[in-house]
Scaffold this motif. Structure first.
Motif, PDB file in Angstrom:
ATOM      1  N   ALA A 285       0.823  -1.217   0.000  1.00 50.67           N
ATOM      2  CA  ALA A 285       0.000   0.000   0.000  1.00 50.67           C
ATOM      3  C   ALA A 285       0.855   1.264   0.000  1.00 50.67           C
ATOM      4  CB  ALA A 285      -0.923  -0.011   1.221  1.00 50.67           C
ATOM      5  N   GLN A 286       2.118   1.146  -0.416  1.00 52.09           N
ATOM      6  CA  GLN A 286       3.038   2.276  -0.319  1.00 52.09           C
ATOM      7  C   GLN A 286       2.530   3.528  -1.032  1.00 52.09           C
ATOM      8  OE1 GLN A 286       6.206   2.630   1.444  1.00 52.09           O
ATOM      9  NE2 GLN A 286       4.970   1.096   2.488  1.00 52.09           N
ATOM     10  N   GLY A 287       1.953   3.349  -2.208  1.00 53.97           N
ATOM     11  CA  GLY A 287       1.487   4.508  -2.973  1.00 53.97           C
ATOM     12  C   GLY A 287       0.373   5.247  -2.249  1.00 53.97           C
ATOM     13  N   ALA A 288      -0.527   4.483  -1.620  1.00 58.28           N
ATOM     14  CA  ALA A 288      -1.642   5.092  -0.884  1.00 58.28           C
ATOM     15  C   ALA A 288      -1.114   5.844   0.328  1.00 58.28           C
ATOM     16  CB  ALA A 288      -2.633   4.018  -0.458  1.00 58.28           C
ATOM     17  N   LEU A 289      -0.161   5.254   1.020  1.00 58.75           N
ATOM     18  CA  LEU A 289       0.391   5.893   2.217  1.00 58.75           C
ATOM     19  C   LEU A 289       1.198   7.129   1.832  1.00 58.75           C
ATOM     20  CD1 LEU A 289       1.472   2.653   4.119  1.00 58.75           C
ATOM     21  CD2 LEU A 289      -0.487   4.113   4.609  1.00 58.75           C
TER      22      LEU A 289
ATOM     23  N   GLN B 283       1.964   7.177 -10.703  1.00 56.81           N
ATOM     24  CA  GLN B 283       3.108   6.712  -9.896  1.00 56.81           C
ATOM     25  C   GLN B 283       2.646   6.217  -8.521  1.00 56.81           C
ATOM     26  OE1 GLN B 283       5.623  10.178  -9.866  1.00 56.81           O
ATOM     27  NE2 GLN B 283       6.360   9.851 -11.947  1.00 56.81           N
ATOM     28  N   PHE B 284       1.739   6.960  -7.895  1.00 60.57           N
ATOM     29  CA  PHE B 284       1.195   6.474  -6.614  1.00 60.57           C
ATOM     30  C   PHE B 284       0.550   5.098  -6.818  1.00 60.57           C
ATOM     31  CE2 PHE B 284       0.650  11.185  -5.544  1.00 60.57           C
ATOM     32  CZ  PHE B 284       1.633  11.211  -4.569  1.00 60.57           C
ATOM     33  N   ALA B 285      -0.244   5.005  -7.889  1.00 57.44           N
ATOM     34  CA  ALA B 285      -0.973   3.756  -8.143  1.00 57.44           C
ATOM     35  C   ALA B 285      -0.014   2.592  -8.356  1.00 57.44           C
ATOM     36  CB  ALA B 285      -1.896   3.932  -9.347  1.00 57.44           C
ATOM     37  N   ALA B 286       1.111   2.889  -8.988  1.00 58.92           N
ATOM     38  CA  ALA B 286       2.086   1.824  -9.274  1.00 58.92           C
ATOM     39  C   ALA B 286       2.720   1.279  -7.991  1.00 58.92           C
ATOM     40  CB  ALA B 286       3.163   2.359 -10.213  1.00 58.92           C
ATOM     41  N   ARG B 287       2.592   2.020  -6.924  1.00 56.81           N
ATOM     42  CA  ARG B 287       3.167   1.570  -5.654  1.00 56.81           C
ATOM     43  C   ARG B 287       2.133   0.851  -4.774  1.00 56.81           C
ATOM     44  NH1 ARG B 287       6.640   6.211  -2.721  1.00 56.81           N
ATOM     45  NH2 ARG B 287       7.447   4.417  -1.561  1.00 56.81           N
ATOM     46  N   THR B 288       1.033   0.379  -5.347  1.00 58.34           N
ATOM     47  CA  THR B 288       0.098  -0.435  -4.566  1.00 58.34           C
ATOM     48  C   THR B 288      -0.107  -1.779  -5.263  1.00 58.34           C
ATOM     49  OG1 THR B 288      -1.993   0.088  -5.647  1.00 58.34           O
ATOM     50  CG2 THR B 288      -1.179   1.703  -4.052  1.00 58.34           C
ATOM     51  N   SER B 289      -0.754  -2.692  -4.526  1.00 55.12           N
ATOM     52  CA  SER B 289      -0.892  -4.061  -5.001  1.00 55.12           C
ATOM     53  C   SER B 289      -2.203  -4.348  -5.717  1.00 55.12           C
ATOM     54  CB  SER B 289      -0.816  -4.997  -3.804  1.00 55.12           C
ATOM     55  OG  SER B 289      -1.926  -4.730  -2.950  1.00 55.12           O
TER      56      SER B 289
ATOM     57  N   TYR C 201      -9.371   1.663  -0.016  1.00 53.83           N
ATOM     58  CA  TYR C 201      -8.447   1.696   1.113  1.00 53.83           C
ATOM     59  C   TYR C 201      -9.134   2.168   2.398  1.00 53.83           C
ATOM     60  CZ  TYR C 201      -3.800   1.796   3.277  1.00 53.83           C
ATOM     61  OH  TYR C 201      -2.704   1.547   4.086  1.00 53.83           O
TER      62      TYR C 201
END
Lengths: 500, 454
Positions: free
Chosen positions: A107-111, B55-61, B272
Motif C-alpha cells: 500500500a506504499q502509494g496510498a500511504l 506513480q502512486f498507483a504503481a506503488r500499490t498491489s 483503502y
C-alpha cells in the motif's frame, strides 16, 4: 432554468418479479449451502430492468440542483467547482480497489499520497501534524475535543470541562462538545460582530477546556484581535480550536497556527473541491500543534528515508524515495474514530487539487473567493440591509429585516424566489445572531458574468418584493414541487414505503 | 486553479468594491501575518497530475494480487450502471438538501435508501446514513444509553475489533463502560455467560454482530433475546457485511431493536477504507433518538407528493448541545450508490449474489481444509468468510503468500492473541475457482517450519 416537474413513482412501485438483470452466474440453491434456520424466507425488493433503473434515477437527478446546474451561493458551504480530474484519480483501479488490510508493503502509494497531503495541510495551516482519520467536519470536532480531553487528563486537569463558543458558531460545535461531556458557554459577539478579548476574559477560568472559533467568523468577518483572544484562552490554561469551515478565505494569507490555535479541522469537501454529494461523504482532517501530536487518532502514517530513519518534514516533500508504514502503536492516542483509516478516495481528490494549485494557486484561490464575495456585497448594499457593511472575506451576511417590516417578504421568501429564477438560495437564518439573514458565499470559481447575472436577478426580486410582495411570497412555482408542508412531515412521519 | 477571472474582471470588480488591490481585501494584522512561504505540493498541469497519480498507483498491489481479504471491507461486483448514475453532476455536486423544492430527486433517492434498509433489516425506520459501520455502532449505543439511562454496554468480543475500538473511543467522551461478552468454542457469542452479566441490570444494550468477525452467523437464540429483554436491555445487532441481509434471517426477526452496520458492499468501492456508508435502522419506539438526517414524505401547497428533511428537532443545527448527535454531513452519495446498486440488482440478483458468496466460501473452506495442517477453527455456519487454522503462525503463512502475490486474508492474531494461528479468509462472487486453486497451491508449497518460525 426550472427543474422538470414530472412525478416519479418510487422504485418500489415499479418492476415485476422475473425481470432481474443478469449480472452474475446462477448460484446453487440456498438451502443446499446453509442450514434452513439461518435463512430468511423472502426479500420484498423490486426487480426492475436496467433501462427502467437508469430512467428512474436520471429523472431524479433532473430534479436535483447541483453546482453543475447553476450558481450555488450557499453560505458556509463553499460550493465551488469540483474538478473532474479529481474523480478520475480517485477512480484509478489500483487506488480504488486497495484493501485497508493490505500489508503496508502493498500500500506504499496510498500511504505516500496520504503523507504528502498531511504534510501540505500542516504547512498551509501552520500545524505540526494532521490526522486524516475523521470522516467529516463534525466528526473532526469530536476528534479534537477528545484530544483536548486526553490532554487535560494527562495533565491532571480533569476539572476543565467547559467549552466556550461564540454565538456565531456552527451548531455542530456545541453538539460535539456535549458528546465528550463538556458544558457549553456561549459568548456574545460585540457590536462589530467580533469576539472581544475582554468579554472573553470574563468567562474563561480554571474550568475552561477549549474555545472553539472560526476565523473569518460566520459573518464572514476577520477577527483582527484573534491573537489576543488566543492569549486570553492560553493564559487561562485552555486550548484554542479552529473550525475550518471557513478556511477558503485565508489560504496562503494567514494561518490558524500563527493565530494561536492549538487544534483545528478542515472540511476537505468545502475548501479542497471534494464533491458534497448531496450531504457527504465528507472528510475532516484534524490538525494539532506540537504539544498535542501524541494524542492524534491511530493509525498514524510514518515516513522513513532510505536509511530507515523517521522523516521529519515541516511541509510537503516528494514521497518517491521514501517508505511508509501505518503506526497503530501510539500509547497516548485517543484511539480510532472510524472503521478504517480515512475517507481515502477523498484524500486522492484533495491531493489532486493541491497539485493543481500549488502554494501560489491556493493563495490566489482565497483572494478571488474574497473578491467575489465583496463584489456581490458592494453590488446589492443599496437595496438590502448589510448589518456589518465593511470589507468581508469569502462570504457575507445580508438581512431582510427592513424588507420584511415594509413588505412582509422574509429571507426565506427571497431564497425561494431565487430558486424560481434558476439560482440556488443562500443559507438562510444562520448565523443566529442576525435576524432574517441571508449568508452569501459565491466562491472563487464563479465568473464575473455569473455574479452579474445573480446580482441582476437578486435586485429584481427585491424590487418585486417592494412593488408586488405577493408575487415573491407565492414562489417557487417553477420547481418540481411548491413549498412543502413540513409540519405534516414532522407530525405524521412517513419515512419509508411499505408494501400494500 | 479553476478560477475564471481575467485581469480586466478583477480591476472592474475592485472598482465596484472601492479598493485598489486584491491585497486590500485580505490584509491581516502583522501579529498573524504569514511569516514564511507555505510548503505544499508543486503546481502541475492536469496531464502531469495524471502522471503523478499513476506513480502512486504503481506503488500499490490492487489488481496485481489475488485477494482473500474481507473483515469489514468487501470486494464485490459493481455493475457499471452504478457509476453512470452516481457520477451525474446533479447528484455529485449538490449539498445537503435544505432547499427541498430543488432537491426532490435526491430526497426521493434517500427515502428509497431508508426503505431498502428498513426492508433488509426488517425494522420500521432507517436514517439517511452515518459515516460507517463502526460509527453506526457508537451512535446506536448512544441511542440505547438515552433510551435506558444506563451508562454501560455489553459487547460480544466477536464484534469487529475496529468497531469495538471506535466504540471505546466514543465511550471515553461519554463516560460509558464497555464490557465484553466472550465468544464460545463454536465461534458464536457465548450466550451461557449472559445470565450472570445481566443480573444487575446495568447495561443499556447487548451488542452482537452477525455474521460476526469470524464469519460465523451469530443471531442470538430466542431464549437469550428473552433474557435480555426481561432486563429492559436493548438488543443491538451489527451487520458489517450488508449483503448477508439478502439471505440471512432479518435482524428484526431474531430480536434486534437497533440494527447498525456497513453497506459498502452495496455498490461502493473499498478505496483503502473509505468513504463507506454506515446505516442505522430501528423500531418505531427509538425513532426520535435516531441520529442524523431523516427524509420524510409529505405534500406541497398544491397537495402534490413531496419529500423533505424532517424531525430536525433531533439535530445539531436546531438543538445544538441537546441534539441526539453532532452528525451533520453524512454519506449521502455512498447511500445513493447503494440505492442504485440495490435497484439494479433487484431481489433476485441480490439473493443470487449472496448465495454465490456462500457457495464460493464453502468451496474455499472445503479446498483449504483438505490440505494437511489446515482446518476450520470454528464450526458455526458462515456467510462469506471463515477463520482457518493454519500450521504455524498466521503471520508467517501470510508473509509467504504475499511473496506469491496473494493477500491470504486477515491475521486474526492481530486482534485475538489466542488466534495467532488463524487467518480470516474471505471469498465473494469475484473469487473464482481458479483463485481458490491458486491459493491452495501456494499454501501447499509453504514449508510448515518456515511458517512457524516467523
Amino acid at each position: 432554468m426550472p427543474l422538470p416537474a414530472f412525478d416519479t413513482p418510487l422504485i418500489f412501485e415499479t418492476g415485476q418479479d422475473g425481470r432481474a438483470n443478469r449480472y452474475l452466474p446462477d448460484a446453487p440453491a440456498l438451502d443446499t449451502l446453509l442450514p434452513r434456520e439461518t435463512l430468511r424466507d423472502e426479500l420484498p425488493l423490486p426487480d426492475n430492468s436496467e433501462l427502467d433503473v437508469v430512467r428512474h434515477f436520471t429523472r431524479l437527478s433532473q430534479k436535483t440542483f447541483g453546482i453543475d446546474t447553476a450558481f450555488y451561493p450557499l453560505g458556509s458551504c463553499t460550493m465551488k467547482y469540483n474538478p473532474r480530474i479529481n474523480d478520475a484519480m480517485a477512480n484509478i483501479p489500483a487506488l480504488r480497489d486497495l484493501h485497508p488490510f493490505a500489508p503496508d508493503a502493498a500500500a506504499q502509494g496510498a500511504l505516500a499520497l496520504m503523507w504528502e497531503l498531511e504534510r501540505s495541510l500542516a504547512s498551509l495551516f501552520g500545524m505540526a501534524a494532521f490526522s486524516l482519520n475523521p470522516a467529516a467536519g463534525a466528526h473532526a470536532e469530536l476528534t479534537a475535543l477528545l484530544i483536548a480531553k486526553a490532554y487535560f487528563k494527562a495533565r491532571g486537569e480533569t476539572g476543565r470541562n467547559v467549552v466556550v463558543v461564540p454565538d456565531t458558531a456552527h451548531g455542530t460545535n456545541p453538539a460535539s462538545a456535549a458528546m465528550v461531556g463538556f458544558k457549553v458557554v456561549s459568548l456574545k459577539s460585540d457590536a462589530a460582530g467580533r469576539v472581544d478579548p475582554d468579554d472573553l476574559r470574563a468567562v474563561v477560568g480554571p474550568d475552561t477546556a477549549v474555545c472553539m472559533m472560526t476565523n473569518p467568523n460566520t459573518l464572514g468577518l476577520f477577527e483582527p484581535r484573534i491573537h489576543e483572544v488566543s492569549d486570553v484562552v492560553h493564559e487561562a490554561g485552555g486550548l484554542m480550536y479552529y473550525d475550518g469551515a471557513n478556511a477558503n478565505a485565508l489560504m496562503g494569507n494567514t494561518r490558524p497556527g500563527d493565530m494561536g490555535f492549538d487544534l483545528m479541522h478542515l472540511n476537505l469537501h468545502k475548501t479542497f473541491t471534494i464533491p458534497h454529494g448531496g450531504g457527504g461523504a465528507g472528510a475532516g482532517p484534524v490538525g494539532v500543534a506540537a504539544h498535542l501530536v501524541r494524542y492524534l487518532p491511530v493509525p498514524v502514517v510514518r515516513a522513513y528515508d532510505a536509511a530507515g530513519k523517521d522523516v521529519e518534514a515541516a511541509g510537503w516533500r516528494d514521497s518517491a524515495e521514501l517508505t511508509f508504514a501505518l503506526d497503530f502503536a501510539c500509547p497516548d492516542a485517543i484511539g480510532t474514530m472510524r472503521s478504517f483509516w480515512s475517507n481515502f478516495a477523498h484524500m486522492v481528490r484533495a491531493l489532486a487539487y493541491t497539485y493543481a494549485n500549488g502554494a501560489a494557486g491556493l493563495t490566489r484561490v482565497s483572494q478571488l473567493a474574497v473578491l467575489n464575495a465583496n463584489y456581490i456585497r458592494a453590488s446589492i448594499r443599496d437595496i438590502i440591509d448589510i448589518p456589518y457593511d465593511e470589507i468581508n472575506r469569502h462570504e457575507f451576511v445580508a438581512s431582510a429585516q427592513t424588507l420584511k417590516r415594509e413588505t412582509g417578504v422574509r429571507a426565506l421568501d427571497l431564497g425561494k424566489a431565487l430558486l424560481d429564477r434558476g439560482y440556488h438560495a443562500p443559507t438562510v437564518y444562520f448565523p443566529l445572531i442576525v435576524p432574517e439573514c441571508l449568508m452569501i458565499e459565491p466562491t472563487e470559481t464563479e465568473s464575473k458574468e455569473t455574479l452579474d447575472g445573480f446580482i441582476a436577478v437578486f435586485r429584481e426580486i427585491v424590487a418585486t418584493a417592494k412593488s408586488d410582495p405577493d408575487k415573491v411570497l407565492e414562489t417557487p412555482v417553477n420547481t418540481a414541487v411548491g413549498r412543502i408542508d413540513e409540519t405534516r412531515a414532522a407530525r405524521q412521519p412517513d419515512l419509508r414505503w411499505r408494501p400494500a | 486553479m479553476y478560477t475564471p477571472h481575467t485581469a480586466g474582471d478583477i480591476a472592474a470588480m475592485l472598482r465596484v468594491i472601492g479598493v485598489d488591490a486584491l491585497d486590500d481585501l485580505v490584509r491581516v494584522p502583522d501579529a498573524v501575518a504569514l511569516r514564511a512561504p507555505v510548503e505544499v505540493t508543486p503546481q502541475l498541469s492536469e496531464i502531469e497530475i495524471a502522471q503523478r497519480f499513476a506513480q502512486f498507483a504503481a506503488r500499490t498491489s490492487a489488481g496485481e494480487y489475488t485477494s482473500f481479504l474481507g473483515a469489514g471491507a468487501y470486494r464485490h461486483y459493481i455493475p457499471p450502471v452504478v457509476a453512470a448514475i452516481a457520477m451525474r453532476g446533479e447528484f455529485l455536486t449538490s449539498y445537503t438538501p435544505y432547499q427541498a423544492e430543488v432537491s426532490q430527486g435526491y430526497l426521493q433517492a434517500i427515502y428509497e435508501w431508508q426503505t431498502y434498509i428498513a426492508l433488509l433489516t426488517g425494522l420500521d425506520v432507517a436514517n439517511a446514513s452515518v459515516y460507517d459501520g463502526a460509527t453506526a455502532l457508537a451512535e446506536g449505543v448512544i441511542m440505547a444509553v438515552n433510551a435506558t439511562g444506563r451508562k454501560a454496554v455489553l459487547v460480544s468480543s466477536a464484534v469487529h475489533p475496529n468497531y469495538r475500538a471506535v466504540l471505546r473511543t466514543y465511550a471515553e467522551g461519554l463516560d460509558l463502560v464497555v464490557d465484553e461478552l466472550p465468544y464460545g468454542p463454536d465461534g458464536r457469542t457465548a450466550g451461557a455467560t449472559l445470565e450472570a452479566a445481566l443480573a444487575d441490570q446495568r447495561y443499556a444494550a447487548v451488542v452482537v454482530q452477525s455474521p460476526n468477525v469470524f464469519g460465523a452467523i451469530d443471531a442470538l437464540p430466542p431464549a437469550a433475546v428473552e433474557r435480555i429483554r426481561a432486563t429492559k436491555t436493548v438488543v443491538i445487532g451489527v451487520v458489517a457485511e450488508a449483503l448477508s441481509l439478502a439471505v440471512l434471517a432479518a435482524p428484526a426477526t431474531w430480536g434486534v431493536e437497533i440494527c447498525v452496520g456497513e453497506a459498502q458492499s452495496f455498490g461502493n468501492a473499498i478505496a483503502y477504507g473509505g468513504p463507506h456508508v454506515g446505516f442505522i435502522a430501528a423500531t418505531t419506539a427509538h425513532l426520535r433518538r435516531i441520529p442524523g438526517r431523516l427524509v420524510g414524505r409529505s405534500v406541497d401547497t398544491a397537495g402534490k407528493t413531496a419529500y423533505v428533511l424532517t424531525l430536525q428537532a433531533r439535530e445539531q443545527h436546531i438543538r445544538r448541545e441537546k441534539a441526539t448527535s453532532n452528525i451533520c454531513t453524512n454519506q449521502a452519495h455512498c447511500a445513493l450508490c447503494a440505492t442504485v446498486y440495490l435497484a439494479a440488482m433487484g431481489q433476485a440478483g441480490l439473493r443470487n449474489c449472496a448465495a454465490l458468496n456462500v457457495a464460493r466460501t464453502n468451496e474455499l473452506k472445503r479446498k483449504v481444509t483438505a490440505l494437511d495442517g489446515f482446518s476450520l477453527r470454528f464450526e458455526a455456519p458462515t456467510f462469506n468468510e471463515a477463520a482457518i487454522r493454519v500450521p504455524g503462525r498466521a503471520a508467517g503463512v501470510l508473509a509467504a503468500l504475499e511473496r506469491k502475490k496473494i493477500h491470504g486474508g486477515l491475521d486474526l492474531g492481530r486482534f485475538y492473541p489466542e488466534l495467532d494461528d488463524c487467518i480470516l479468509m474471505t471469498a465473494t462472487e469475484l473469487t473464482s475457482s481458479a483463485d481458490v486453486d491458486r491459493l491452495v497451491a501456494a499454501l501447499s508449497e509453504i514449508p510448515v517450519r518456515a511458517a512457524a518460525r516467523v
